[in-house]
Write an enzyme that holds these catalytic residues in place. Structure first.
Site, PDB file in Angstrom:
ATOM      1  N   ASP A   1       0.850  -1.195   0.000  1.00  0.00           N
ATOM      2  CA  ASP A   1       0.000   0.000   0.000  1.00  0.00           C
ATOM      3  C   ASP A   1       0.885   1.245   0.000  1.00  0.00           C
ATOM      4  OD1 ASP A   1      -2.955   1.109   0.812  1.00  0.00           O
ATOM      5  OD2 ASP A   1      -1.378   2.272   1.792  1.00  0.00           O
TER       6      ASP A   1
ATOM      7  N   TYR B   1       3.135  10.029  -0.696  1.00  0.00           N
ATOM      8  CA  TYR B   1       4.228   9.459   0.095  1.00  0.00           C
ATOM      9  C   TYR B   1       5.586   9.707  -0.566  1.00  0.00           C
ATOM     10  CZ  TYR B   1       0.513   6.622   2.335  1.00  0.00           C
ATOM     11  OH  TYR B   1      -0.624   6.190   2.982  1.00  0.00           O
TER      12      TYR B   1
ATOM     13  N   LYS C   1      -2.900   5.964  -4.334  1.00  0.00           N
ATOM     14  CA  LYS C   1      -4.002   6.871  -4.001  1.00  0.00           C
ATOM     15  C   LYS C   1      -3.885   8.202  -4.735  1.00  0.00           C
ATOM     16  CE  LYS C   1      -3.686   4.893   0.646  1.00  0.00           C
ATOM     17  NZ  LYS C   1      -2.251   4.501   0.613  1.00  0.00           N
TER      18      LYS C   1
ATOM     19  N   HIS D   1      -7.753   9.706  -1.743  1.00  0.00           N
ATOM     20  CA  HIS D   1      -7.012   9.683  -0.477  1.00  0.00           C
ATOM     21  C   HIS D   1      -7.766  10.361   0.670  1.00  0.00           C
ATOM     22  CE1 HIS D   1      -2.581   9.414   0.998  1.00  0.00           C
ATOM     23  NE2 HIS D   1      -3.422   9.198   1.982  1.00  0.00           N
TER      24      HIS D   1
END
Length: 278
Positions: A45, A50, A75, A108
């Protein structure tokens, strides 16, 4: 060791335990994901925000693991909800991941102040239909957000990925999800280290009874509740420990004792409220 898979409303299955790379530094991600894959994880994931999708992709590419044995989630970030941005965003993510599709693509956050999450959800339906994501879902959506996207599109998300751990169990969202065939993914399943699991009698007693760590007990609690979990660690010994949760079962009394740890007033939340993230 075989990780259970749960059926989604899309017709595909999702491994119930995976590896999350939230806050894994980009420079360390390839090594961390490589180690996760080597010890048996197949569900990874990540998210555009990120900043480590390239590391995930490099590890996948070097692993030699057949694509159909992997489950990859990423996401859509908050500033990509408008117009054609969702299609551009997934294209960028796929390029970084080295994939032609993801197994699960999520909105998200709902960003309610911008009032564009319905458009984002409509866009994800199109991305699914175009074959860029096998399954689509949401993250951090509360009941009003969920009800609205279903009412306006007729499409129910396959999953809702929400903050969920013993001190904060989001029972209203979970109940809605169960009623509508939506699976719950728990992010921060161990409380993100912001409280001491070992200092809680209900968890500590179960750990002693089963010869497991407090973290293993909490992960087992999630699994028995039907949650999907992907704890994050960059230490290979912890990666192995987090997988070692399929050889014991909590009693109904032990599960209920952990259920009772949520004070019920929202004070157990360790991150932002979805209505405040925009």
């Amino acid at each position: 060791m075989s990780i259970p898979a749960l059926p989604m409303n899309s017709g595909f299955d999702i491994p119930q335990l995976g590896y999350g790379v939230f806050k894994v530094p980009p420079a360390a991600t390839e090594r961390a994901v490589t180690e996760a894959l080597s010890v048996g994880y197949r569900h990874i994931d990540t998210a555009a925000i990120y900043g480590n999708e390239e590391g995930v992709g490099a590890a996948i590419g070097a692993s030699g693991i057949p694509r159909d044995e992997l489950f990859i989630t990423t996401k859509l970030w908050n500033d990509r909800h408008e117009g054609d941005e969702p299609r551009a965003a997934i294209g960028e993510s796929l390029e970084k991941l080295g994939l032609d599709r993801v197994d699960l693509y999520l909105v998200h956050w709902p960003t309610p102040a911008k009032d564009n999450y319905v458009h984002a959800w409509e866009a994800l339906i199109g991305l699914r239909d175009a074959g860029l994501a096998r399954t689509i879902g949401v993250s951090n959506f509360l009941v009003p957000h969920l009800e609205r996207i279903v009412a306006e599109t007729g499409v129910t998300p396959a999953v809702d990925q929400i903050e969920l751990h013993p001190r904060y169990q989001q029972r209203e969202v979970v109940a809605w999800a169960h009623e509508h065939g939506v699976l719950i993914e728990a992010w921060g399943p161990l409380g993100q280290g912001k409280y001491d699991l070992a200092g809680i009698p209900a968890i500590d007693e179960a750990a002693s009874a089963h010869g497991k760590s407090p973290a293993q007990v909490v992960l087992r609690w999630h699994l028995q509740k039907g949650n999907i979990v992907f704890p994050k660690s960059v230490r290979v010994e912890r990666l192995r420990e987090n997988l070692d949760v399929f050889d014991f079962e909590l009693s109904s009394r032990e599960v209920a004792a952990i259920d009772d740890l949520d004070p019920g007033d929202g004070s157990g939340r360790v991150s932002a409220h979805p209505d405040e993230v925009n």
